[in-house]
Design a protein around this motif. Sequence first.
Motif, short mmCIF file in Angstrom:
data_model
loop_
_atom_site.label_atom_id
_atom_site.label_comp_id
_atom_site.label_asym_id
_atom_site.label_seq_id
_atom_site.Cartn_x
_atom_site.Cartn_y
_atom_site.Cartn_z
N SER A 1 7.00 -1.65 -1.81
CA SER A 1 5.89 -0.69 -1.93
C SER A 1 5.82 0.14 -0.65
O SER A 1 6.21 -0.32 0.42
CB SER A 1 4.57 -1.44 -2.14
N ASP A 2 5.31 1.36 -0.78
CA ASP A 2 5.32 2.26 0.38
C ASP A 2 4.22 1.98 1.39
O ASP A 2 4.29 2.40 2.54
CB ASP A 2 5.31 3.74 -0.07
N GLY A 3 3.18 1.28 0.96
CA GLY A 3 2.10 0.95 1.89
C GLY A 3 1.13 2.10 2.16
O GLY A 3 0.19 1.94 2.94
N THR A 4 1.34 3.24 1.52
CA THR A 4 0.52 4.41 1.84
C THR A 4 -0.15 5.07 0.64
O THR A 4 -1.09 5.85 0.81
CB THR A 4 1.38 5.50 2.54
N CYS A 5 0.30 4.78 -0.57
CA CYS A 5 -0.24 5.50 -1.73
C CYS A 5 -1.64 4.99 -2.09
O CYS A 5 -2.14 4.04 -1.51
CB CYS A 5 0.71 5.36 -2.93
N HIS A 6 -2.26 5.61 -3.06
CA HIS A 6 -3.60 5.25 -3.54
C HIS A 6 -3.70 3.75 -3.82
O HIS A 6 -4.65 3.09 -3.39
CB HIS A 6 -3.90 6.05 -4.81
N TYR A 7 -2.73 3.20 -4.53
CA TYR A 7 -2.81 1.79 -4.93
C TYR A 7 -2.54 0.85 -3.76
O TYR A 7 -3.21 -0.18 -3.61
CB TYR A 7 -1.85 1.51 -6.10
N CYS A 8 -1.56 1.21 -2.93
CA CYS A 8 -1.27 0.36 -1.77
C CYS A 8 -2.48 0.26 -0.86
O CYS A 8 -2.81 -0.80 -0.35
CB CYS A 8 -0.07 0.90 -0.99
N ARG A 9 -3.18 1.38 -0.66
CA ARG A 9 -4.35 1.37 0.22
C ARG A 9 -5.48 0.52 -0.36
O ARG A 9 -6.33 0.03 0.36
CB ARG A 9 -4.82 2.81 0.52
N SER B 1 1.29 -1.79 -8.03
CA SER B 1 1.17 -0.53 -8.77
C SER B 1 1.65 0.66 -7.94
O SER B 1 1.45 1.81 -8.34
CB SER B 1 -0.30 -0.29 -9.18
N CYS B 2 2.29 0.40 -6.81
CA CYS B 2 2.73 1.48 -5.91
C CYS B 2 3.51 2.56 -6.67
O CYS B 2 4.40 2.25 -7.46
CB CYS B 2 3.61 0.90 -4.80
N VAL B 3 3.16 3.82 -6.39
CA VAL B 3 3.81 4.92 -7.10
C VAL B 3 5.29 5.05 -6.70
O VAL B 3 6.07 5.67 -7.41
CB VAL B 3 3.07 6.26 -6.87
N ASN B 4 5.66 4.47 -5.56
CA ASN B 4 7.07 4.47 -5.13
C ASN B 4 7.66 3.06 -5.15
O ASN B 4 8.67 2.81 -4.51
CB ASN B 4 7.18 5.06 -3.71
ZN LIG Z 1 2.21 2.57 -2.64
#
Ligand SMILES: [Zn+2]
Length: 347
Positions: free
Chosen positions: A88-96, A102-105
């Motif tokens: 997961s990217d750790g920065t998208c809406h879901y990660c935050r 559910s990370c978009v990336n």
């Molecule tokens: Zn994410």
Amino acid sequence: MLASVAYAPGDLRVEQVPDPVVVEPTDAVVRVVLTCVCGSDLWGWRGIAPFSPGRRTGHEFLGVVEQVGPEVRDLRPGQLVVAPFAWSDGTCHYCRRGLQTSCVNGGVWGEGTSDGGQAEAVRVPCADGTLVPLPEGTPVERLRGVLALSDVFPTGHHAAKMAGVAKDATVAVVGDGAVGLCGVLASARLGASRIIAMSRHEDRAAVAKRFGATDVVAERGDEAIARVREITDGIGVDCVLECVGTDQAMATALGIATDGGQVGAVGVPYEVSTIDVQQMFSRNLGLRVGVAPARAYIEELLPDVLSGRFDPVPVFDHAYPLAEVPRAYRDMSARTTLKALVEVSTP
Ligand SMILES: [Zn+2]
């Protein structure tokens, strides 16, 4: 390098594949030290889960960072890291929001063309968001427990959180696989006053007791519901962790919850087709179902694993070299192994 590749249900081969390299600037390459086999790996191996021939296997691993891309900020070669079962990217809406699954990336190891954890090395996308570095000087003998943070311990913890386990709660755990046992451990950690483990296997029940289970119920189905009600003065338990993913397990979970109670279900629901909503309505039962955002929980659980205070390591009952991953799957499928540890290299 060597990696485990799935060709067909029951046909897994450890074979030479190209070495992973940094492709995206946010990638890292991790040399695997420890990996393991998950109960959910067996769904594909048995042909129950959707299957694509040629895909890599394994989604739990711990290892040493070997290379990082130019945009990786928080990691450096030589660091020991643990990976959750999804990147997961750790920065998208879901990660935050702490929902990294559910990370978009994001994605799960072994899906599509990604690398799998049952290999000598893994290309890790979104390395900064995904990998959790271990503290300097982490003792080698603690690494097996840390590996359980890839999946089973956070998944058991997620079930407990979804079921509302808190101090003095009464809890029952349906399922005595590694996730169910970790659900017992997580419930003890969250302060449950009573934990009923549902198990008919003596060795698994022994691990459950070691993890904090106060009672063991060996019955199944309606008999299990009757037995739990009998030992709880007829009222059932506040919180139920459903860690199997079958109709029977779901019916048992709802049946042993007290009126107003809550079920947290993390069993992959390949074999759940009916849920008794009428019963949920009349008895005010809560049900939350979901894949665990393991990445959200690793930092919270890590200190207790490193100190040995809540150590999931007893779920690993047999160790295999990488070349014997196919045998590990067979042994787990035959239930002669609870959870297979795979030793790949030394840190
Ligand atoms: Zn994410």
